[in-house]
Design an enzyme around this catalytic site. Structure first.
Site, PDB file in Angstrom:
ATOM      1  N   THR A 424       0.698  -1.117   0.128  1.00 42.40           N
ATOM      2  CA  THR A 424      -0.030   0.064  -0.043  1.00 42.40           C
ATOM      3  C   THR A 424       0.991   1.421   0.040  1.00 42.40           C
ATOM      4  O   THR A 424       2.220   1.176   0.265  1.00 42.40           O
ATOM      5  CB  THR A 424      -0.753  -0.032   1.193  1.00 42.40           C
ATOM      6  OG1 THR A 424      -0.045  -0.430   2.421  1.00 42.40           O
ATOM      7  CG2 THR A 424      -2.079  -0.906   1.013  1.00 42.40           C
ATOM      8  N   ASP A 425       0.258   2.248  -0.190  1.00 41.89           N
ATOM      9  CA  ASP A 425       0.902   3.612  -0.323  1.00 41.89           C
ATOM     10  C   ASP A 425       0.897   4.406   1.001  1.00 41.89           C
ATOM     11  O   ASP A 425       0.897   5.614   1.236  1.00 41.89           O
ATOM     12  CB  ASP A 425       0.338   4.484  -1.193  1.00 41.89           C
ATOM     13  CG  ASP A 425      -0.021   4.045  -2.598  1.00 41.89           C
ATOM     14  OD1 ASP A 425       1.067   3.359  -3.204  1.00 41.89           O
ATOM     15  OD2 ASP A 425      -1.014   3.929  -3.002  1.00 41.89           O
ATOM     16  N   SER A 450       1.154   8.626   5.097  1.00 44.14           N
ATOM     17  CA  SER A 450       0.565   8.657   3.696  1.00 44.14           C
ATOM     18  C   SER A 450       1.689   8.979   2.702  1.00 44.14           C
ATOM     19  O   SER A 450       2.319  10.163   2.771  1.00 44.14           O
ATOM     20  CB  SER A 450      -0.580   9.572   3.459  1.00 44.14           C
ATOM     21  OG  SER A 450      -0.990   9.756   2.487  1.00 44.14           O
ATOM     22  N   ARG A 451       2.083   7.975   1.912  1.00 47.05           N
ATOM     23  CA  ARG A 451       3.173   8.199   0.893  1.00 47.05           C
ATOM     24  C   ARG A 451       2.819   9.158  -0.354  1.00 47.05           C
ATOM     25  O   ARG A 451       3.720   9.626  -0.980  1.00 47.05           O
ATOM     26  CB  ARG A 451       3.803   7.094   0.596  1.00 47.05           C
ATOM     27  CG  ARG A 451       4.541   6.226   1.642  1.00 47.05           C
ATOM     28  CD  ARG A 451       5.343   4.954   1.345  1.00 47.05           C
ATOM     29  NE  ARG A 451       5.510   4.215   2.424  1.00 47.05           N
ATOM     30  CZ  ARG A 451       4.906   3.049   2.769  1.00 47.05           C
ATOM     31  NH1 ARG A 451       3.817   2.580   2.004  1.00 47.05           N
ATOM     32  NH2 ARG A 451       4.829   2.636   4.042  1.00 47.05           N
ATOM     33  N   VAL A 452       1.412   9.181  -0.464  1.00 50.60           N
ATOM     34  CA  VAL A 452       1.295  10.312  -1.611  1.00 50.60           C
ATOM     35  C   VAL A 452       0.917  11.573  -1.193  1.00 50.60           C
ATOM     36  O   VAL A 452       1.596  12.521  -1.776  1.00 50.60           O
ATOM     37  CB  VAL A 452      -0.100   9.556  -2.464  1.00 50.60           C
ATOM     38  CG1 VAL A 452      -0.620  10.596  -3.399  1.00 50.60           C
ATOM     39  CG2 VAL A 452       0.115   8.165  -2.769  1.00 50.60           C
TER      40      VAL A 452
END
Ligand code: ATP
Ligand code: MG
Length: 590
Positions: A424-425, A450-452
C-alpha cells in the site's frame, strides 16, 4: 513394439445387466473407442456392483463417463429445479412455470462428455475426466452447484466449491462452462447487498445488470495511469490533516481488534455523500449481524444510494470468502472505466488471507511461514494493484482502496501485515492503548504515514494543518518526560497546553465526519496558538459557536475554501483575529 497399456472400461451396476444389455453396451464401446490406434483386444472390460447408484448403470471408459444411473437423472432434475427457482425469483407466474417445466422435462440418458467427482468435502472437490479444464474455469456439478478449478494435476483437478459440499457426491457429473468466474455489474447494483457471486442477499428483487465482468482482471498498465493529485476527503480531521488520501491511492487501516478500523472506513463512505464518489464495501468473514448493522448505518446516513455492499460472512465457505474482494474490485472497475471515482473498502484482508490459507492447505499446497502458502503476497498484490487513477485518455476514473488488516497484540511485523504494508501507499495505524484512553479515532501519529500525501491535499488544508504532526510528536514526547517533574518553565508549560488542545481537537466521534471548511477553520485557529488559554473541556463549545459565526458572516472566506481550496494569508490572519476577539467574549460569559 511395446504393447500399449489396456484401455479400462468399467460398468457399474446395481442389478446385474442382462446378456442383451451387456451386448448392447459392448457394441457401444466398440463403436466409440475402437480406432486406428486401439483394437477391441486392447479394451479391458469389467463390471462392478455399486449400490450407491440407486438404479441403472454408469459406464466409465478411460476418463469419460456415461451416466445412465437414477442418480445421474436426478441430477438433471435438480438442474431443472434450479432453473425454476431462478425464474420464480424473477417473480413470474409460479404455477405456469412449474407446469411447463414439468411438461418439458423428460428423463433421458446422457451421452455427454463430462467429468465426475472422485471426492468432495471441506469446500473442495476433486474431479477426474476433465483434462482440458483450465485454471480458474467455472465448472457446474449435476446438483447445480458451481465450482472453480484451482489446482490442476496429471490425474485430476481440485475444484473450490461455491456451494455446500454436502450436496455433491462421488460420481456426480461435472461439466465445463468454458467461462471464468465473474459478477454482474451495473448502476442497478447501487444500494444493494450482494454475495461474492453478485447474487442479492438483501431479500430484494433481482436487478437488471448492464454487463458481466470476470472477477480477476489485470491491473491498469503504467501508461494508462496518472499521478494521484485529487484529495479524497475522509471527513476525519486527524487523517485529512496529517495523512491525506488521494483518489487512486491505497491506504491501509491497521490495528488490533475493536480499535475503530471499520468506523474509519464507514465514516469515509458517509463523507462521500454529494461528492460524486461511488463506494464499494467488501466484508470478508464478518458476522452477518455486523453487516446488517453496517448496512443500516449507511442507509440511515443516506449513503446506500451510492454504495454497493458485497459480503461473504464467516459462515460462508472459504471459496466465497476468497473471491469476495476480487468480485468487489470488478464492480468498482465497472464504475472506474466509466470515468467515475470509486472508493473500495476491504474489511478485512487478514480474514481473506486465512480463507486462502485453508483453501491452499486443503488443496495440499505446501505451507510456508505461518502456514500461509508461498503465493500469499501475490494474493494481495494483484488485488491492490487494480486500484489506480486512470489517465485522461482512459476516462480519468479512479479506484481508491482502503484495505483493513487486523493485528494481534499490535504486532505489525507479522507476515500478512508486513506484506500489505509494503503493497500500500501508506497506513493509518490504530492503537488499542489510545483507544482506551479515549483518544478516538486512535490514530498513532508516529507510525502512520501517507506516501502520496501532500499532492492530495488542498492548499487551504496544507496551510491550515501546518506543523500539527511535529507539534503532536513533540507534545507526546514531552508529556512522558514531564510526568515526574512539578515546576516547569513557561515555554514548556505553553507547549504542553497547546499539545493538549491539539489532542482534544483531533478527537472525533464516529459517524460525524466534518466538512473540509470546518476542518480548515478549526485547524487554523487552534494551530495559531491564540486560544491556548482556553480550558481543554471548553474547546469544543468554543469552536462550535465560532464556526457557526464565521460561516454565517464570512461567506467569501468559506467560499474560497470550499470552491477553490485556497486560504490567503489575509484570510488566515482575519480568522485568527476573529478567534481572539471571540475568545474574550466567550470567556467573559462563562
Ligand atoms: P473489529 O475488530 O471488531 O472489526 P473494529 O476495529 O472494526 O472492530 P469498530 O467496529 O469500528 O472497530 O469500532 C469498535 C467500537 O468502537 C464500536 O462500538 C464503535 O462505535 C466504537 N468507536 C469507533 N470509533 C469511535 C470514535 N471515533 N469515537 C467513539 N467510538 C468509536
Ligand atoms: Mg471491523
Amino acid at each position: 513394439m511395446a504393447k500399449k497399456p489396456g484401455f479400462q472400461v468399467v460398468l457399474y451396476y446395481v442389478t446385474p445387466p442382462s446378456a442383451e444389455q451387456l451386448q448392447g453396451i459392448w457394441n457401444f464401446v466398440l463403436s466409440k473407442y475402437v480406432n486406428d490406434e486401439r483394437s477391441a483386444d486392447d479394451i479391458n472390460f469389467s463390471v462392478e456392483a455399486d449400490e450407491s447408484l440407486g438404479g441403472g448403470f454408469i459406464l466409465k471408459c478411460g476418463n469419460e463417463v456415461y451416466n445412465w444411473s437414477t442418480r445421474g437423472r436426478l441430477g438433471q432434475f435438480n438442474e431443472k429445479l434450479q432453473a425454476i427457482r431462478r425464474k420464480v425469483g424473477a417473480d413470474e407466474d409460479v404455477i405456469s412455470i412449474l407446469k411447463t417445466t414439468a411438461d418439458e422435462f423428460r428423463l433421458t440418458a446422457r451421452f455427454r462428455r463430462s467429468g465426475y467427482v472422485v471426492s468432495a468435502g471441506d469446500g473442495i472437490a476433486r474431479v477426474k475426466g476433465l483434462e482440458r479444464a483450465e485454471y480458474g474455469e467455472i465448472l457446474i456439478f449435476s446438483s447445480g452447484i458451481k465450482g472453480m478449478v484451482m489446482d490442476i494435476r496429471r490425474e485430476d483437478c481440485g475444484v473450490i466449491l461455491f456451494g455446500k459440499d454436502t450436496e455433491i457426491r462421488v460420481w456426480d457429473e461435472v461439466a465445463r462452462t468454458g467461462m471464468r468466474a465473474g459478477v454482474p455489474v451495473g448502476d442497478a447494483l447501487l444500494g444493494r447487498v450482494l454475495n461474492s457471486l453478485g447474487e442479492p442477499i438483501d431479500g430484494g428483487r433481482d436487478f437488471e445488470a448492464e454487463g458481466f465482468r470476470p472477477v480477476e482482471n489485470p491491473a491498469p498498465s503504467i501508461i494508462s495511469r496518472q499521478p494521484v493529485d485529487t484529495p479524497l476527503e475522509t471527513g476525519i480531521l486527524s487523517i485529512d490533516s496529517m495523512f491525506p488520501i488521494g483518489r487512486g491511492q491505497r491506504e491501509l487501516i491497521i490495528g488490533d481488534r475493536q480499535t475503530g478500523k471499520t468506523s474509519i472506513a464507514l465514516d469515509t463512505i458517509i463523507n462521500q455523500k454529494g461528492k460524486g464518489v461511488k463506494c464499494v464495501y467488501v466484508g470478508i468473514g464478518q458476522k452477518a449481524s455486523t453487516i446488517a448493522q453496517l448496512v443500516s448505518t449507511l442507509r440511515k446516513a443516506g449513503a446506500m444510494d451510492y454504495t454497493v455492499v458485497i459480503s461473504s460472512t464467516a459462515s460462508d465457505p472459504a471459496p466465497l470468502q476468497y473471491i469476495a474482494p476480487y468480485s468487489g474490485t470488478s464492480v468498482a472497475e465497472f464504475f472506474m472505466h466509466k470515468g467515475e471515482d470509486v472508493l473500495i473498502v476491504y474489511d478485512d484482508l487478514s480474514k481473506h488471507a486465512v480463507a486462502y490459507r485453508s483453501l491452499s492447505l486443503l488443496l495440499e499446497r505446501s505451507p510456508g511461514r505461518e502456514a500461509y502458502p508461498g503465493d500469499v503476497f501475490y494474493l494481495h498484490s494483484r488485488l491492490l494493484e487494480r486500484s489506480a487513477r486512470l489517465s485522461d485518455e482512459e476516462g480519468g476514473g479512479s479506484i481508491t482502496a482502503l484495505p483493513i488488516i487486523e493485528t494481534q497484540a499490535g504486532d505489525v511485523s507479522a507476515y500478512i501485515p508486513t506484506n500489505v504494508i509494503s503493497i500500500t501507499d501508506g497506513q493509518i495505524y490504530l492503537e488499542s492503548d489510545l483507544f482506551f484512553l479515549g483518544v478516538r479515532p486512535a490514530v498513532n501519529v508516529g507510525l502512520s504515514v501517507s506516501r502520496v500525501g501532500g499532492a492530495a491535499q488542498t492548499k487551504a488544508m496544507k496551510k491550515a494543518s501546518g506543523s500539527v504532526r511535529i507539534d503532536l510528536a513533540q507534545y507526546r514526547e514531552m508529556e512522558v518526560f514531564t510526568q515526574f517533574s512539578s515546576d516547569l518553565d513557561d515555554a514548556t508549560r505553553n507547549q504542553l497546553r497547546h499539545g493538549r488542545l491539539l489532542m482534544e481537537l483531533l478527537k472525533q466521534k464516529n459517524g460525524h465526519p466534518r466538512s473540509m471548511v470546518d476542518q480548515v477553520i478549526m485547524l487554523t485557529v487552534v494551530n495559531s496558538g491564540v486560544i491556548d488559554s482556553i480550558p481543554v473541556e471548553q474547546l469544543r463549545d468554543f469552536l462550535d459557536i465560532y464556526l457557526e459565526k464565521i460561516k454565517e458572516e464570512e461567506k467569501s472566506i468559506v467560499n474560497d475554501i470550499e470552491m477553490m481550496g485556497t486560504l490567503s494569508d489575509d484570510e488566515k490572519y482575519f480568522l485568527v483575529k476573529r478567534a481572539e476577539d471571540h475568545l474574550a467574549e466567550f470567556m467573559s460569559i462563562r
